[in-house]
Design a protein around this motif. Sequence first.
Motif, PDB file in Angstrom:
ATOM      1  N   PRO A  73      44.965  47.866  47.769  1.00 38.56           N
ATOM      2  CA  PRO A  73      44.903  47.174  46.471  1.00 38.56           C
ATOM      3  C   PRO A  73      45.800  47.843  45.431  1.00 38.56           C
ATOM      4  N   LYS A  74      46.380  47.006  44.577  1.00 36.00           N
ATOM      5  CA  LYS A  74      47.284  47.498  43.529  1.00 36.00           C
ATOM      6  C   LYS A  74      46.858  46.941  42.181  1.00 36.00           C
ATOM      7  N   TYR A  75      46.758  47.799  41.205  1.00 36.62           N
ATOM      8  CA  TYR A  75      46.643  47.402  39.805  1.00 36.62           C
ATOM      9  C   TYR A  75      45.417  46.568  39.446  1.00 36.62           C
ATOM     10  N   ASN A  76      44.392  46.543  40.252  1.00 37.07           N
ATOM     11  CA  ASN A  76      43.220  45.749  39.915  1.00 37.07           C
ATOM     12  C   ASN A  76      41.981  46.466  40.438  1.00 37.07           C
ATOM     13  N   HIS A  77      41.127  46.933  39.549  1.00 39.27           N
ATOM     14  CA  HIS A  77      39.934  47.683  39.949  1.00 39.27           C
ATOM     15  C   HIS A  77      38.864  46.819  40.612  1.00 39.27           C
ATOM     16  N   GLN A  78      38.970  45.493  40.509  1.00 45.28           N
ATOM     17  CA  GLN A  78      37.972  44.604  41.115  1.00 45.28           C
ATOM     18  C   GLN A  78      38.129  44.504  42.630  1.00 45.28           C
ATOM     19  N   ILE A  79      39.295  44.825  43.135  1.00 45.31           N
ATOM     20  CA  ILE A  79      39.588  44.631  44.554  1.00 45.31           C
ATOM     21  C   ILE A  79      38.951  45.737  45.390  1.00 45.31           C
ATOM     22  N   ILE A  80      38.278  45.320  46.444  1.00 39.11           N
ATOM     23  CA  ILE A  80      37.601  46.239  47.357  1.00 39.11           C
ATOM     24  C   ILE A  80      38.587  46.654  48.447  1.00 39.11           C
ATOM     25  N   LYS A  81      38.751  47.947  48.631  1.00 37.14           N
ATOM     26  CA  LYS A  81      39.655  48.442  49.677  1.00 37.14           C
ATOM     27  C   LYS A  81      38.956  48.268  51.024  1.00 37.14           C
ATOM     28  N   TYR A  82      39.401  47.254  51.774  1.00 39.20           N
ATOM     29  CA  TYR A  82      38.753  46.949  53.047  1.00 39.20           C
ATOM     30  C   TYR A  82      39.684  46.085  53.888  1.00 39.20           C
ATOM     31  N   ASP A  83      39.619  46.246  55.185  1.00 34.72           N
ATOM     32  CA  ASP A  83      40.414  45.449  56.119  1.00 34.72           C
ATOM     33  C   ASP A  83      39.686  44.131  56.381  1.00 34.72           C
ATOM     34  N   PHE A  84      40.258  43.031  55.936  1.00 29.58           N
ATOM     35  CA  PHE A  84      39.630  41.724  56.126  1.00 29.58           C
ATOM     36  C   PHE A  84      39.334  41.446  57.596  1.00 29.58           C
ATOM     37  N   LEU A  85      40.190  41.890  58.488  1.00 29.26           N
ATOM     38  CA  LEU A  85      40.002  41.603  59.909  1.00 29.26           C
ATOM     39  C   LEU A  85      38.787  42.332  60.498  1.00 29.26           C
ATOM     40  N   LYS A  86      38.185  43.238  59.727  1.00 29.88           N
ATOM     41  CA  LYS A  86      36.967  43.934  60.145  1.00 29.88           C
ATOM     42  C   LYS A  86      35.769  43.566  59.264  1.00 29.88           C
ATOM     43  N   TRP A  87      35.980  42.682  58.290  1.00 29.01           N
ATOM     44  CA  TRP A  87      34.942  42.321  57.324  1.00 29.01           C
ATOM     45  C   TRP A  87      34.115  41.139  57.831  1.00 29.01           C
ATOM     46  N   TYR A  88      32.809  41.204  57.597  1.00 28.72           N
ATOM     47  CA  TYR A  88      31.912  40.082  57.889  1.00 28.72           C
ATOM     48  C   TYR A  88      31.002  39.886  56.688  1.00 28.72           C
ATOM     49  N   PRO A  89      30.562  38.659  56.444  1.00 33.50           N
ATOM     50  CA  PRO A  89      29.720  38.407  55.271  1.00 33.50           C
ATOM     51  C   PRO A  89      28.377  39.139  55.362  1.00 33.50           C
ATOM     52  N   PHE A 141      47.487  42.347  44.428  1.00 35.78           N
ATOM     53  CA  PHE A 141      47.657  42.469  42.976  1.00 35.78           C
ATOM     54  C   PHE A 141      46.591  41.704  42.183  1.00 35.78           C
ATOM     55  N   GLY A 142      45.736  40.953  42.860  1.00 31.87           N
ATOM     56  CA  GLY A 142      44.674  40.227  42.173  1.00 31.87           C
ATOM     57  C   GLY A 142      45.073  38.881  41.603  1.00 31.87           C
ATOM     58  N   GLU A 143      46.149  38.285  42.110  1.00 31.38           N
ATOM     59  CA  GLU A 143      46.624  37.006  41.579  1.00 31.38           C
ATOM     60  C   GLU A 143      45.573  35.896  41.691  1.00 31.38           C
ATOM     61  N   TRP A 144      44.855  35.870  42.795  1.00 29.11           N
ATOM     62  CA  TRP A 144      43.858  34.823  43.021  1.00 29.11           C
ATOM     63  C   TRP A 144      42.540  35.161  42.328  1.00 29.11           C
ATOM     64  N   VAL A 145      42.161  36.420  42.366  1.00 35.81           N
ATOM     65  CA  VAL A 145      40.861  36.868  41.856  1.00 35.81           C
ATOM     66  C   VAL A 145      40.644  36.477  40.399  1.00 35.81           C
ATOM     67  N   ARG A 146      41.695  36.503  39.613  1.00 36.61           N
ATOM     68  CA  ARG A 146      41.583  36.184  38.179  1.00 36.61           C
ATOM     69  C   ARG A 146      41.006  34.794  37.918  1.00 36.61           C
ATOM     70  N   ASN A 147      41.172  33.889  38.877  1.00 37.61           N
ATOM     71  CA  ASN A 147      40.760  32.502  38.680  1.00 37.61           C
ATOM     72  C   ASN A 147      39.575  32.092  39.558  1.00 37.61           C
ATOM     73  N   LEU A 148      38.933  33.052  40.170  1.00 34.88           N
ATOM     74  CA  LEU A 148      37.787  32.754  41.030  1.00 34.88           C
ATOM     75  C   LEU A 148      36.512  33.273  40.372  1.00 34.88           C
ATOM     76  N   PRO A 149      35.378  32.597  40.599  1.00 38.88           N
ATOM     77  CA  PRO A 149      34.119  33.053  39.987  1.00 38.88           C
ATOM     78  C   PRO A 149      33.729  34.438  40.519  1.00 38.88           C
ATOM     79  N   SER A 150      33.716  35.422  39.639  1.00 41.51           N
ATOM     80  CA  SER A 150      33.509  36.817  40.053  1.00 41.51           C
ATOM     81  C   SER A 150      32.138  37.051  40.684  1.00 41.51           C
ATOM     82  N   SER A 151      31.142  36.267  40.321  1.00 35.07           N
ATOM     83  CA  SER A 151      29.785  36.505  40.827  1.00 35.07           C
ATOM     84  C   SER A 151      29.642  36.219  42.322  1.00 35.07           C
ATOM     85  N   ILE A 152      30.553  35.436  42.903  1.00 34.77           N
ATOM     86  CA  ILE A 152      30.443  35.098  44.323  1.00 34.77           C
ATOM     87  C   ILE A 152      31.704  35.436  45.115  1.00 34.77           C
TER      88      ILE A 152
END
Length: 156
Positions: A61-77, A42-53
Amino acid sequence: MSTSSQQGFLEIPARATKCINKLNSIYPLLSFSYIVEPSSRFGEWVRNLPSSITFPLDLHPKYNHQIIKYDFLKWYPPKKFNPVFNSLIIGTPPTSKIIEFFAHASTFAGVIAFLLPLHFNTTSVKQKLPHFRLTYNEKLDNHYQFQIWTRGIYHH
Protein backbone atom coordinates in the motif's frame (compact mmCIF):
# COMPACT_ATOMS: atom_id res chain seq x y z
CA MET A 1 7.63 11.31 -12.80
CA SER A 2 7.23 12.36 -16.45
CA THR A 3 4.36 14.55 -17.60
CA SER A 4 2.68 11.69 -19.48
CA SER A 5 2.90 9.30 -16.53
CA GLN A 6 1.62 12.04 -14.20
CA GLN A 7 -1.33 12.53 -16.53
CA GLY A 8 -2.04 8.78 -16.54
CA PHE A 9 -1.82 8.66 -12.75
CA LEU A 10 -4.19 11.63 -12.41
CA GLU A 11 -6.74 9.98 -14.70
CA ILE A 12 -6.97 6.84 -12.55
CA PRO A 13 -9.19 8.37 -9.80
CA ALA A 14 -11.53 9.78 -12.47
CA ARG A 15 -11.82 6.35 -14.11
CA ALA A 16 -12.42 4.70 -10.74
CA THR A 17 -15.15 7.22 -9.88
CA LYS A 18 -16.86 6.70 -13.24
CA CYS A 19 -16.76 2.91 -12.83
CA ILE A 20 -18.08 3.01 -9.27
CA ASN A 21 -20.93 5.33 -10.29
CA LYS A 22 -21.89 2.99 -13.14
CA LEU A 23 -21.74 -0.07 -10.90
CA ASN A 24 -23.79 1.67 -8.21
CA SER A 25 -26.49 2.42 -10.79
CA ILE A 26 -26.76 -1.30 -11.58
CA TYR A 27 -25.99 -2.84 -8.17
CA PRO A 28 -26.32 -0.38 -5.26
CA LEU A 29 -23.12 -0.52 -3.23
CA LEU A 30 -24.89 -0.61 0.13
CA SER A 31 -26.80 -3.74 -0.86
CA PHE A 32 -23.61 -5.83 -0.57
CA SER A 33 -22.61 -7.50 2.70
CA TYR A 34 -19.03 -6.45 2.01
CA ILE A 35 -16.81 -5.03 -0.72
CA VAL A 36 -13.18 -5.92 -1.38
CA GLU A 37 -10.76 -3.78 -3.33
CA PRO A 38 -7.99 -6.34 -3.86
CA SER A 39 -5.21 -4.10 -5.19
CA SER A 40 -5.71 -0.75 -3.49
CA ARG A 41 -2.14 0.53 -3.91
CA PHE A 42 -2.89 4.30 -3.89
CA GLY A 43 -6.52 4.12 -2.72
CA GLU A 44 -8.13 5.38 -5.93
CA TRP A 45 -11.19 3.15 -5.51
CA VAL A 46 -11.43 3.22 -1.71
CA ARG A 47 -12.23 6.94 -1.64
CA ASN A 48 -15.58 6.27 -3.32
CA LEU A 49 -16.62 3.07 -1.56
CA PRO A 50 -18.62 2.84 1.69
CA SER A 51 -15.91 2.50 4.35
CA SER A 52 -18.11 0.55 6.78
CA ILE A 53 -18.25 -2.51 4.48
CA THR A 54 -15.08 -2.16 2.41
CA PHE A 55 -11.85 -4.13 2.79
CA PRO A 56 -9.09 -2.32 0.85
CA LEU A 57 -6.13 -4.69 0.42
CA ASP A 58 -2.70 -4.44 -1.15
CA LEU A 59 0.68 -6.14 -0.82
CA HIS A 60 2.43 -2.77 -1.00
CA PRO A 61 0.00 0.00 0.00
CA LYS A 62 1.07 3.56 -0.80
CA TYR A 63 -0.04 6.86 0.66
CA ASN A 64 -3.27 5.66 2.26
CA HIS A 65 -3.54 4.51 5.88
CA GLN A 66 -6.92 2.82 5.24
CA ILE A 67 -5.38 0.11 3.07
CA ILE A 68 -4.69 -3.23 4.75
CA LYS A 69 -1.34 -4.78 3.84
CA TYR A 70 -2.45 -8.23 2.71
CA ASP A 71 -2.18 -10.55 -0.28
CA PHE A 72 -5.63 -10.75 -1.88
CA LEU A 73 -4.84 -14.19 -3.28
CA LYS A 74 -4.62 -15.46 0.33
CA TRP A 75 -7.56 -13.43 1.70
CA TYR A 76 -10.97 -14.92 2.53
CA PRO A 77 -14.02 -13.14 3.94
CA PRO A 78 -14.53 -13.22 7.70
CA LYS A 79 -17.02 -15.87 8.80
CA LYS A 80 -19.48 -13.22 9.98
CA PHE A 81 -20.32 -12.40 6.35
CA ASN A 82 -23.00 -14.76 5.21
CA PRO A 83 -24.05 -15.46 2.55
CA VAL A 84 -20.60 -14.97 1.16
CA PHE A 85 -21.88 -14.58 -2.38
CA ASN A 86 -23.52 -11.23 -1.50
CA SER A 87 -20.21 -9.49 -2.06
CA LEU A 88 -18.46 -7.24 -4.54
CA ILE A 89 -14.83 -7.43 -5.64
CA ILE A 90 -13.88 -4.20 -7.43
CA GLY A 91 -10.72 -2.54 -8.66
CA THR A 92 -7.80 -2.78 -11.02
CA PRO A 93 -5.97 -6.11 -10.71
CA PRO A 94 -2.28 -6.27 -11.59
CA THR A 95 -2.03 -7.02 -15.32
CA SER A 96 0.18 -10.06 -14.71
CA LYS A 97 -2.37 -11.58 -12.28
CA ILE A 98 -5.75 -10.78 -13.83
CA ILE A 99 -6.80 -14.41 -14.24
CA GLU A 100 -5.61 -15.33 -10.72
CA PHE A 101 -7.58 -12.40 -9.27
CA PHE A 102 -10.71 -13.47 -11.17
CA ALA A 103 -10.29 -17.09 -10.06
CA HIS A 104 -9.78 -16.21 -6.39
CA ALA A 105 -12.60 -13.65 -6.35
CA SER A 106 -14.94 -16.23 -7.87
CA THR A 107 -14.62 -18.44 -4.80
CA PHE A 108 -16.67 -16.00 -2.71
CA ALA A 109 -17.92 -13.07 -4.84
CA GLY A 110 -21.37 -12.46 -6.24
CA VAL A 111 -20.14 -9.62 -8.46
CA ILE A 112 -16.66 -8.95 -9.83
CA ALA A 113 -16.07 -5.50 -11.35
CA PHE A 114 -12.63 -4.84 -12.78
CA LEU A 115 -10.96 -2.08 -14.75
CA LEU A 116 -8.93 -4.00 -17.32
CA PRO A 117 -6.58 -3.31 -20.20
CA LEU A 118 -8.51 -2.96 -23.44
CA HIS A 119 -6.56 -5.83 -24.98
CA PHE A 120 -7.65 -8.25 -22.22
CA ASN A 121 -9.40 -11.27 -23.71
CA THR A 122 -12.60 -12.19 -21.84
CA THR A 123 -12.64 -15.69 -23.37
CA SER A 124 -10.09 -16.89 -20.81
CA VAL A 125 -12.35 -15.73 -17.94
CA LYS A 126 -15.42 -17.38 -19.49
CA GLN A 127 -13.52 -20.67 -19.79
CA LYS A 128 -12.15 -20.62 -16.24
CA LEU A 129 -15.28 -19.26 -14.53
CA PRO A 130 -18.28 -20.84 -16.27
CA HIS A 131 -20.61 -19.91 -13.36
CA PHE A 132 -20.00 -16.16 -14.04
CA ARG A 133 -21.34 -14.14 -16.94
CA LEU A 134 -20.23 -10.81 -18.33
CA THR A 135 -23.14 -8.48 -17.60
CA TYR A 136 -21.55 -5.13 -18.47
CA ASN A 137 -18.58 -4.05 -20.57
CA GLU A 138 -17.65 -0.46 -21.41
CA LYS A 139 -14.63 0.81 -23.29
CA LEU A 140 -13.49 3.83 -21.29
CA ASP A 141 -10.69 5.08 -23.54
CA ASN A 142 -7.98 3.72 -25.83
CA HIS A 143 -6.41 1.74 -22.98
CA TYR A 144 -9.08 0.53 -20.54
CA GLN A 145 -12.42 -1.22 -20.29
CA PHE A 146 -14.68 -1.66 -17.29
CA GLN A 147 -16.28 -5.09 -16.91
CA ILE A 148 -18.88 -6.37 -14.48
CA TRP A 149 -19.12 -10.13 -14.08
CA THR A 150 -22.03 -11.67 -12.15
CA ARG A 151 -22.37 -15.09 -10.58
CA GLY A 152 -25.17 -17.06 -12.22
CA ILE A 153 -27.15 -17.35 -8.96
CA TYR A 154 -26.68 -13.69 -8.03
CA HIS A 155 -29.84 -11.59 -8.05
CA HIS A 156 -30.20 -8.03 -6.87
